[in-house]
Design an enzyme around this catalytic site. Structure first.
Site, short mmCIF file in Angstrom:
data_model
loop_
_atom_site.label_atom_id
_atom_site.label_comp_id
_atom_site.label_asym_id
_atom_site.label_seq_id
_atom_site.Cartn_x
_atom_site.Cartn_y
_atom_site.Cartn_z
N LYS A 282 0.84 -1.20 0.00
CA LYS A 282 0.00 0.00 0.00
C LYS A 282 0.87 1.25 0.00
O LYS A 282 1.95 1.24 0.60
CB LYS A 282 -0.86 0.03 1.28
CG LYS A 282 -1.98 -0.98 1.34
CD LYS A 282 -2.72 -0.87 2.68
CE LYS A 282 -3.77 -1.96 2.85
NZ LYS A 282 -4.93 -1.82 1.95
N ASP A 293 -7.22 -3.43 10.91
CA ASP A 293 -7.71 -4.46 9.99
C ASP A 293 -8.12 -5.74 10.73
O ASP A 293 -8.47 -6.74 10.10
CB ASP A 293 -6.64 -4.75 8.92
CG ASP A 293 -7.24 -5.14 7.58
OD1 ASP A 293 -8.44 -4.88 7.36
OD2 ASP A 293 -6.51 -5.73 6.75
N ARG A 361 -10.22 -11.65 2.24
CA ARG A 361 -11.10 -12.68 1.68
C ARG A 361 -10.43 -14.05 1.66
O ARG A 361 -11.10 -15.07 1.71
CB ARG A 361 -11.59 -12.25 0.30
CG ARG A 361 -10.50 -12.06 -0.71
CD ARG A 361 -10.94 -11.21 -1.90
NE ARG A 361 -11.11 -9.81 -1.54
CZ ARG A 361 -11.53 -8.86 -2.38
NH1 ARG A 361 -11.82 -9.17 -3.63
NH2 ARG A 361 -11.67 -7.61 -1.97
N1 BES Z 1 -7.87 -3.99 4.72
C1 BES Z 1 -8.13 -3.58 3.40
C2 BES Z 1 -9.44 -2.82 3.23
C3 BES Z 1 -9.55 -1.50 3.95
C4 BES Z 1 -9.19 -0.33 3.29
C5 BES Z 1 -10.02 -1.43 5.23
C6 BES Z 1 -9.30 0.88 3.94
C7 BES Z 1 -10.13 -0.21 5.89
C8 BES Z 1 -9.76 0.94 5.24
C9 BES Z 1 -8.17 -4.77 2.47
O1 BES Z 1 -7.39 -5.85 2.82
C10 BES Z 1 -7.70 -4.29 1.13
O2 BES Z 1 -6.58 -3.90 1.03
N2 BES Z 1 -8.59 -4.33 0.14
C11 BES Z 1 -8.29 -3.89 -1.17
C12 BES Z 1 -8.92 -4.90 -2.11
C13 BES Z 1 -8.43 -4.80 -3.54
C14 BES Z 1 -6.96 -5.08 -3.63
C15 BES Z 1 -9.21 -5.77 -4.38
C16 BES Z 1 -8.88 -2.51 -1.38
O3 BES Z 1 -9.94 -2.19 -0.83
O4 BES Z 1 -8.25 -1.71 -2.07
ZN ZN Z 2 -7.01 -6.05 4.87
ZN ZN Z 3 -5.38 -5.70 2.12
#
Ligand code: BES
Ligand code: ZN
Ligand code: ZN
Length: 510
Positions: A282, A293, A361
């Site tokens: 990220k 998380d 997931r």
């Molecule tokens: N933990 C994140 C989702 C999240 C984002 C929670 C912001 C709280 C605040 C999750 O694991 C993630 O990174 N999801 C990705 C999915 C994508 C790669 C398909 C996302 O939301 O960008």
């Molecule tokens: Zn996550």
């Molecule tokens: Zn993630």
């Protein structure tokens, strides 16, 4: 902050601050507020007449050094229109009022029970809401504020008296107090775990937290699968995410089974104690708050703590409950899971990794499979799954999706009754194309900019629930608050899910 029921007329109670309330548009206050107005020679009505205060929801009026009462400050809080008043408003009002009292540096506070009088809410419920509001609104995560600690110390409220003059109501208020305290304490503990530094909150510390909770009740059991067992039994999706972390992953299974119950429900909570994104790292700004998380895991732990505390207080919830937490970090190392990896999940389905940041997931796929083996009547997962859920509904609503109309409707009802809101999105079959993989049964993300991210998360999880009625709650939004809009949920971890989960249990039990 100690809470105590006190039989008295609020005008005679000695306190640093007393809290009363007013419905919007009322010109002549009644009940306890009316008594305070009379004792102070119409001080409050004067302000109403001058249009300085009209009782709008959460508006406050503070009257300093009043004569005729034994307090330094009178805090009057607005309840809004009587026709729109609900128990959820009562909780909010209590939260806001205690924040005001804290600003005034009150040590001893006396409050009326919001909604129990003219509000027309059942006394036990009004008391529970008031107590939850007081405790949740007073929360702040300040253990590392070394400089402010002195100031905060001065602002610490020592005691709150729940004042009622009608002795016939005292017993119900005491019941509401016990319920409210049990539930709020569980939520506060959940907030502490989520807000704590991710150096301290690790998969093994969540195991420790589960152990402590399980030890609170004889009706609770705990099973832990460590990495060795996960390997032996083929929980490869959880292990794939854990591969890049030096910390051991676990699958935690809490089980609450009071005697003679038939219904059972499984709560599953995402427990990623830090999400760096993995090799698909990220950007720095998106990585901030990724200690949260594991908020889904926190919600499940909170539900179980509340179950134990409610049982100890002599008011057990009579449903069998499973709590399943897959927990790991999503980190980077030479052994990290790669994009292109193909993994064989516990269910037998194979997944092509297209994005290492769609790790929630993955661990949930194995956890949901584990949950199906328990044959519960319903499954609900709490997961901070997608940023897309925040973009869709903001911080006030979780996204709900599922395969069973009745369960979805029940969750909608529970969400409205608790104020932990959830709003449904569909799971359209035609969107399954987004997770079709050229090499495996499915892939873990859509390779497309405009894909509906929250829905795709739901569709992915649905692959692992079999025929069991199930709802996915994407709590990425409401589990974390970045402002103080709602006084019940101060900035930071909210503990979202505990109230909702408990209400769901209550409704399902009939
Ligand atoms: N933990 C994140 C989702 C999240 C984002 C929670 C912001 C709280 C605040 C999750 O694991 C993630 O990174 N999801 C990705 C999915 C994508 C790669 C398909 C996302 O939301 O960008
Ligand atoms: Zn996550
Ligand atoms: Zn993630």
């Amino acid at each position: 902050m100690k809470l105590e029921v006190r039989q008295a007329d609020i005008t005679t109670v000695e306190a640093d601050a007393i809290i009363v309330n007013l419905f919007e548009g009322v010109t002549k206050p009644g009940g306890a507020t009316g008594a305070v107005d009379e004792a102070t020679n119409g001080l409050l009505s004067d302000h109403i007449k001058d249009h300085e205060f009209d009782g709008k929801t959460l508006d406050t009026l503070v009257l300093h050094s009043p004569s005729g009462v034994k307090t330094k400050h009178i805090i009057v809080i607005g309840l809004g229109r009587q026709a729109a008043f609900t128990p959820v408003t009562a909780r909010k009002v209590a939260a806001k009022s205690i924040q005001k009292a804290r600003e005034l540096k009150a040590k001893v506070v006396a409050t009326i029970i919001h909604g129990a009088g003219i509000g027309g809410i059942d006394t036990i419920l009004a008391s529970e809401m008031t107590v939850e509001g007081l405790l949740l609104g007073n929360y702040r995560f300040d253990r590392y504020k070394t400089k402010e600690r002195k100031k905060y110390e001065k602002e610490r409220i020592e005691k709150v008296l729940l004042v009622e003059h009608d002795k016939n109501k005292l017993n119900d208020i005491q019941i509401g107090l016990s319920r409210g305290e049990a539930i709020a304490n569980a939520i506060l503990n959940t907030r502490d775990i989520i807000n704590e530094s991710p150096t301290k909150i690790t998969p093994s510390s969540l195991v420790q937290a589960a152990k402590e909770i399980a030890s609170l009740s004889d009706s609770m059991g705990l099973t832990i699968l460590d990495e060795k067992q996960l390997q032996k039994e083929g929980y490869n999706a959880l292990l794939a995410v854990a591969a890049g972390s030096e910390k051991e992953a676990y699958l935690i299974h809490l089980h609450y089974k009071p005697k003679g119950v038939k219904q059972s429900i499984a709560f599953v909570g995402k427990g990623v104690t830090f999400d760096s994104g993995g090799l698909g790292i990220k950007p720095w700004s998106a990585m901030l708050t990724m200690k949260s998380d594991m908020a889904g895991a926190g919600a499940v732990l909170g539900i179980f703590q509340a179950l134990a505390e409610l049982e100890a207080a002599g008011m057990p919830l009579e449903t069998e409950v499973h709590g399943i937490i897959p927990t790991t970090e999503n980190m980077i190392s030479g052994s990290s899971m790669r994009p292109d990896d193909i993994i064989e999940t516990k269910s037998g389905k194979t997944i092509e990794i297209t994005h290492t940041d769609a790790e929630g997931r993955l661990i949930l796929s194995d956890a949901l499979t584990y949950a199906t083996y328990l044959r519960p009547d319903a499954m609900v997962d709490f997961a901070t799954l997608t940023g897309a859920a925040i973009r869709a509904l903001g911080r006030s609503y979780a996204v709900s999706m599922g395969n069973d109309r009745q369960l979805l409707d029940t969750i909608r009802m529970a969400s409205e009754e608790t104020g932990e809101l959830a709003w449904e999105l569909p799971l359209p079959k035609e969107y399954e194309k987004y997770i079709e993989s050229p090499v495996a049964d499915i892939q873990n993300s859509a390779n497309s900019e405009n894909a509906p991210g929250a829905i795709i998360g739901g569709l992915f999880l649905q692959e692992f629930v079999r025929e069991i009625p199930w709802t996915h709650l994407d709590i990425a939004g409401p589990s974390w608050q970045d402002d103080d809009t709602n006084p019940v949920y101060p900035k930071g971890a909210s503990g979202y899910g505990v109230l909702l989960g408990l209400k769901l249990l209550e409704i399902l039990k009939g």
